[in-house]
Write an enzyme that holds these catalytic residues in place. Structure first.
Site, PDB file in Angstrom:
ATOM      1  N   SER A 194       0.833  -1.351  -0.107  1.00 33.56           N
ATOM      2  CA  SER A 194       0.260   0.305  -0.026  1.00 33.56           C
ATOM      3  C   SER A 194       1.017   1.707   0.098  1.00 33.56           C
ATOM      4  O   SER A 194       0.616   2.741  -0.384  1.00 33.56           O
ATOM      5  CB  SER A 194      -1.081  -0.290   1.149  1.00 33.56           C
ATOM      6  OG  SER A 194       0.023  -0.294   2.153  1.00 33.56           O
ATOM      7  N   HIS A 222      -5.496  -2.936  -2.691  1.00 31.35           N
ATOM      8  CA  HIS A 222      -4.514  -2.394  -3.788  1.00 31.35           C
ATOM      9  C   HIS A 222      -4.274  -2.722  -5.119  1.00 31.35           C
ATOM     10  O   HIS A 222      -4.762  -2.167  -6.452  1.00 31.35           O
ATOM     11  CB  HIS A 222      -3.291  -1.559  -3.294  1.00 31.35           C
ATOM     12  CG  HIS A 222      -3.553  -0.871  -2.586  1.00 31.35           C
ATOM     13  ND1 HIS A 222      -4.110   0.517  -1.728  1.00 31.35           N
ATOM     14  CD2 HIS A 222      -3.973  -1.254  -0.825  1.00 31.35           C
ATOM     15  CE1 HIS A 222      -3.604   0.489  -1.026  1.00 31.35           C
ATOM     16  NE2 HIS A 222      -3.601   0.098  -0.761  1.00 31.35           N
ATOM     17  N   LYS A 254     -11.906   1.042  -2.354  1.00 33.47           N
ATOM     18  CA  LYS A 254     -10.571   1.224  -3.070  1.00 33.47           C
ATOM     19  C   LYS A 254     -10.996   1.262  -4.431  1.00 33.47           C
ATOM     20  O   LYS A 254     -11.805   2.269  -4.653  1.00 33.47           O
ATOM     21  CB  LYS A 254      -9.508   0.675  -2.677  1.00 33.47           C
ATOM     22  CG  LYS A 254      -8.649   0.952  -0.939  1.00 33.47           C
ATOM     23  CD  LYS A 254      -7.967   0.415  -0.907  1.00 33.47           C
ATOM     24  CE  LYS A 254      -7.906   1.313   0.689  1.00 33.47           C
ATOM     25  NZ  LYS A 254      -7.150  -0.125   1.385  1.00 33.47           N
TER      26      LYS A 254
HETATM   27  C1  LIG Z   1      -7.088  -0.343   3.123  1.00 33.05           C
HETATM   28  C2  LIG Z   1      -6.322  -1.606   3.247  1.00 33.05           C
HETATM   29  C3  LIG Z   1      -6.926  -2.356   4.392  1.00 33.05           C
HETATM   30  C4  LIG Z   1      -7.829  -1.832   5.598  1.00 33.05           C
HETATM   31  O1  LIG Z   1      -9.712  -1.936   4.309  1.00 33.05           O
HETATM   32  P1  LIG Z   1     -11.482  -1.574   5.108  1.00 33.05           P
HETATM   33  O2  LIG Z   1     -12.256  -1.782   4.055  1.00 33.05           O
HETATM   34  O3  LIG Z   1     -10.839   0.444   4.452  1.00 33.05           O
HETATM   35  O4  LIG Z   1     -10.600  -1.622   6.718  1.00 33.05           O
HETATM   36  C5  LIG Z   1      -6.425  -3.960   4.346  1.00 33.05           C
HETATM   37  N1  LIG Z   1      -5.769  -3.934   3.936  1.00 33.05           N
HETATM   38  C6  LIG Z   1      -4.702  -3.008   3.429  1.00 33.05           C
HETATM   39  C7  LIG Z   1      -3.235  -3.684   2.277  1.00 33.05           C
HETATM   40  C8  LIG Z   1      -5.172  -1.792   2.305  1.00 33.05           C
HETATM   41  O5  LIG Z   1      -4.419  -0.797   2.278  1.00 33.05           O
END
Ligand SMILES: *Cc1c(COP(=O)(O)O)cnc(C)c1O
Length: 404
Positions: A194, A222, A254
């Protein structure tokens, strides 16, 4: 009857021990230049946003395909709210499992090529709950050092032995697997990192997992939605099925521009999680309209493939433009393009300079990234134009020169 007094009287300054601890932690954050502030967003997500009374071009969201404000997604959300109301009313196992949730699970299973998928309210909960359900104090979890915080927290909650290996270092992972004494082993990694934007070497990891009888869990927060032939994510990109990656997690907040997360895998994996994944069992189901909006996002990903092509073009354009301008980037072929800074102070200055030119870019500092690796995290979206990317590169070159 008189109430008995606590043995220790409050300090003379009148502060309780909690108040002292809070004040000292906040002061330390400030001194380290790691204090976080929230910017007030006054518009939907998109290439152009309004923040704190200013119109800026944003390069910091994870809305990689520009779906968070897509008309079809909004319409699906509105129509479903008319039909199902807002709140889901209860957890899935009590009476909150709506047909909208169920249809979305079917679509997610089909899209990822898995037997089934289980919708969980957030990615954080999905990771913590799944690791906790799949491992216990007699297990070992092998985790990349740069894994997302939720995978690390899941390992802590599960009380499994947590063994971190050097980032993307297969030799280090194999050495650790070789010396592992426990029978229950799980390798947990991000698919796309990320804060770095690079991919995990999943085919080789799947081979190691098979050789050492470890389960492989991949967090594709991602990659899901834009990466791979059809956008199904990092597993599709590498051609890895349910056998190679038995536990696939991805988020919907995302690239999908919506909210929520899911785990995809075998029939038994999903049934097991329905029984034993505590954040699934003990939490209210997300609003059915959110599930309906997410299905519309999946539809847009299929019906508007030019979004993914445009995003890939922008990634290429950004990297070529950075090279031409002598801006050092990292090894990333994804919408996440980090530019390293010297320290906390410098990364904040760089972000301020970019803001003065009308660009919003995140200044990422520890503990989100390891000490000594502060960075601007530039994230590209299909909503950006080529001209906006070029303008950002010019501003970035100028800002870096100011900091020299
Ligand atoms: C954003 C993210 C999460 C968490 O997801 P949410 O739905 O925002 O709680 C988990 N793992 C990674 C790699 C992320 O980037």
């Amino acid at each position: 009857m008189a109430l008995s007094l606590p043995a220790e009287a409050p300090a003379l300054d009148g502060q309780t021990s909690l108040e002292r601890r809070l004040a000292s932690a906040l002061a330390e954050r400030q001194a380290q230049h790691r204090y976080r502030r929230r910017s007030l967003l006054e518009s939907p997500q998109g290439a152009r946003v309004r923040v704190g009374g200013r119109d800026v071009v944003a390069f910091c969201s994870n809305d990689y395909l520009g779906l968070a404000n897509h008309p079809k997604v909004i319409e699906a959300f509105q129509v479903a709210a008319e039909s199902y109301g807002v709140g889901s009313g209860a957890s899935h196992l009590i009476c909150g499992h709506s047909e909208e949730h169920h249809l979305l699970e079917d679509d997610l299973a089909a899209f990822t090529g898995r037997e089934r998928a289980l919708l969980i309210s957030t990615g954080y909960m999905a990771n913590v709950g799944t690791l906790n359900a799949l491992t216990d104090a007699g297990s070992t979890i092998f985790a990349d050092r740069l894994n997302h915080a939720s995978l690390m927290d899941g390992a802590f909650v599960s009380r499994a032995r947590l063994q971190k290996f050097a980032h993307n270092d297969l030799a280090d992972l194999e050495t650790q697997l070789q010396s592992c004494q426990t029978d229950s082993r799980l390798i947990a990694v991000d698919g796309v990192y990320s804060m770095d934007g690079d991919l995990a070497p999943l085919p080789e990891m799947a081979r190691l997992a098979s050789a050492y009888d470890a389960a492989l869990m991949v967090d594709d927060a991602h990659g899901f939605g834009w990466l791979g032939e059809s956008g199904a994510g990092v597993a599709e990109h590498f051609g890895l099925g349910q056998k190679e990656v038995p536990v696939l997690m991805a988020t919907l907040g995302k690239s999908l521009g919506s909210f929520g997360a899911f785990i995809a895998g075998s029939e038994d994996l999903i049934e097991y999680l329905v029984q034993f994944c505590r954040p699934y069992v003990y939490s209210t189901a997300l609003p059915p309209a959110v599930a309906a909006a997410t299905r519309a996002s999946l539809g847009v990903i299929h019906s508007e493939p030019h979004r993914r092509r445009h995003l890939l073009d922008l990634i290429e354009r950004f990297r070529a433009g950075a090279r031409e301008r002598g801006i050092a980037t990292m090894h990333s072929a994804t919408p996440i393009q980090p530019v390293l800074a010297k320290d906390e102070r410098q990364v904040l200055t760089l972000a301020d300079l970019l803001a003065s030119r009308g660009f919003w870019v995140g200044a990422i500092r520890p503990p989100t990234v390891p000490a000594g690796s502060c960075r601007l995290r530039i994230s590209l979206s299909a909503d950006h134009s080529a001209e906006q990317v070029d303008a950002l590169l010019d501003a970035l070159q100028w800002a870096l020169e100011q900091c020299r």
